[in-house]
Design a protein around this motif. Sequence first.
Motif, short mmCIF file in Angstrom:
data_model
loop_
_atom_site.label_atom_id
_atom_site.label_comp_id
_atom_site.label_asym_id
_atom_site.label_seq_id
_atom_site.Cartn_x
_atom_site.Cartn_y
_atom_site.Cartn_z
N ALA A 54 7.56 65.33 60.89
CA ALA A 54 6.44 65.41 59.94
C ALA A 54 6.86 66.09 58.64
O ALA A 54 6.29 65.82 57.59
CB ALA A 54 5.28 66.18 60.57
N ARG A 55 7.89 66.95 58.69
CA ARG A 55 8.33 67.67 57.49
C ARG A 55 9.06 66.76 56.50
O ARG A 55 9.21 67.11 55.33
CB ARG A 55 9.25 68.83 57.87
CG ARG A 55 10.49 68.40 58.61
CD ARG A 55 11.36 69.55 59.09
NE ARG A 55 12.37 69.11 60.01
CZ ARG A 55 13.50 68.49 59.66
NH1 ARG A 55 13.74 68.28 58.39
NH2 ARG A 55 14.37 68.11 60.57
N LEU A 56 9.52 65.57 56.96
CA LEU A 56 10.24 64.67 56.06
C LEU A 56 9.69 63.24 56.05
O LEU A 56 10.16 62.40 55.30
CB LEU A 56 11.74 64.66 56.42
CG LEU A 56 12.15 64.29 57.84
CD1 LEU A 56 12.21 62.79 58.04
CD2 LEU A 56 13.50 64.91 58.17
N ASP A 57 8.69 62.98 56.87
CA ASP A 57 8.09 61.64 56.95
C ASP A 57 7.42 61.31 55.61
O ASP A 57 6.44 61.95 55.23
CB ASP A 57 7.06 61.63 58.07
CG ASP A 57 6.47 60.25 58.32
OD1 ASP A 57 6.63 59.38 57.45
OD2 ASP A 57 5.83 60.06 59.37
N PRO A 58 7.93 60.31 54.87
CA PRO A 58 7.34 59.96 53.56
C PRO A 58 5.87 59.57 53.66
O PRO A 58 5.12 59.76 52.70
CB PRO A 58 8.19 58.77 53.11
CG PRO A 58 9.51 58.97 53.77
CD PRO A 58 9.15 59.53 55.13
N VAL A 59 5.43 59.04 54.81
CA VAL A 59 4.02 58.67 54.97
C VAL A 59 3.14 59.92 54.97
O VAL A 59 2.13 59.99 54.26
CB VAL A 59 3.80 57.86 56.26
CG1 VAL A 59 2.32 57.57 56.46
CG2 VAL A 59 4.60 56.57 56.23
N VAL A 60 3.53 60.92 55.75
CA VAL A 60 2.77 62.17 55.81
C VAL A 60 2.80 62.89 54.46
O VAL A 60 1.77 63.31 53.92
CB VAL A 60 3.31 63.09 56.91
CG1 VAL A 60 2.62 64.45 56.87
CG2 VAL A 60 3.13 62.45 58.28
N THR A 78 13.85 56.96 49.21
CA THR A 78 15.22 57.07 48.71
C THR A 78 16.03 58.21 49.32
O THR A 78 17.26 58.08 49.45
CB THR A 78 15.22 57.22 47.18
OG1 THR A 78 14.40 58.34 46.80
CG2 THR A 78 14.68 55.96 46.51
N PRO A 79 15.44 59.36 49.70
CA PRO A 79 16.26 60.42 50.29
C PRO A 79 16.97 59.94 51.55
O PRO A 79 16.42 59.14 52.32
CB PRO A 79 15.24 61.53 50.62
CG PRO A 79 14.13 61.29 49.63
CD PRO A 79 14.03 59.80 49.52
N LYS A 80 18.16 60.44 51.77
CA LYS A 80 18.96 60.02 52.92
C LYS A 80 18.24 60.29 54.23
O LYS A 80 18.24 59.45 55.14
CB LYS A 80 20.31 60.75 52.91
CG LYS A 80 21.23 60.35 54.04
CD LYS A 80 22.56 61.09 53.96
CE LYS A 80 23.47 60.70 55.13
NZ LYS A 80 24.78 61.42 55.06
N ALA A 81 17.59 61.45 54.32
CA ALA A 81 16.88 61.81 55.56
C ALA A 81 15.73 60.84 55.82
O ALA A 81 15.46 60.48 56.97
CB ALA A 81 16.35 63.24 55.46
N ALA A 82 15.05 60.40 54.76
CA ALA A 82 13.94 59.46 54.91
C ALA A 82 14.44 58.09 55.38
O ALA A 82 13.82 57.46 56.23
CB ALA A 82 13.19 59.33 53.59
N ARG A 83 15.58 57.66 54.84
CA ARG A 83 16.14 56.37 55.25
C ARG A 83 16.60 56.41 56.71
O ARG A 83 16.42 55.44 57.46
CB ARG A 83 17.31 55.98 54.34
CG ARG A 83 16.91 55.72 52.88
CD ARG A 83 18.00 54.98 52.12
NE ARG A 83 19.28 55.68 52.17
CZ ARG A 83 19.66 56.60 51.29
NH1 ARG A 83 18.82 56.96 50.31
NH2 ARG A 83 20.84 57.18 51.38
N GLN A 84 17.20 57.53 57.10
CA GLN A 84 17.62 57.69 58.49
C GLN A 84 16.41 57.69 59.42
O GLN A 84 16.43 57.07 60.48
CB GLN A 84 18.40 58.98 58.65
CG GLN A 84 18.91 59.21 60.07
CD GLN A 84 19.75 60.47 60.19
OE1 GLN A 84 20.19 61.04 59.20
NE2 GLN A 84 19.97 60.92 61.42
#
Length: 223
Positions: A54-60, A78-84
């Motif tokens: 939830a701390r990196l989920d682009p939807v949230v 675009t962030p690497k963590a979001a793509r992963q």
Amino acid sequence: MTSFKGLNAAIFEIRDQFEVDHLVYHSVNSTGEQYAALTYDQGWVDQYIAQDYARLDPVVLGCYRRFHPVDWKKLDWTPKAARQFLGEAGENGLGNQGYSIPIRGPSGQFALFSINHRANDKDWQTYRDEHLADLILLAHFINQKALEIERGTDRVEVQKLSPREIDALTLLATGLNRAQAADTLAISEHTLRVYIESARFKLGATNTTHAVARALAYGLLVV
């Protein structure tokens, strides 16, 4: 739907009626307690919670700052963590298309109602355009039921706002900045700030955006 178990069962039925892969209702109340009714695989749910996605989920993150429905592809992936994260979601059965409706409820409650599906962009846009109005109504209906189950009612007592306080927050809710809102009301920005701060205090909001969200949730504004 008189219990959370019944609400969760209804989510599966609604998913099938709307012919999408997944449907999710996720709510966080004013004390930070969370509740979710969803059709995702339990393995993905456990992984999501364990990794604190939830701390990196682009939807949230994206929907928390918005009031209007959001197509997932318009969010920042675009962030690497979001793509992963997106790749792992796909491996766990999530489709390539998604749409979320942010909901603000009483006492700072925040909820998301989302649908997810596999489709090309053209078919998805057609589906979204045909069903958006029904989905918005459904999102707020599900949220109302969840509030009733949680506390027995979805109604809360709130101090009344003055007509000028309502005018100020309404203009901000439509997207005007403070200067534009003050100009529309033919008052100074200082006077506008007084109305906003007064409304914020009555609503128990931490900032202006929070005040607008609460006023909308309480039905005090008509935008």
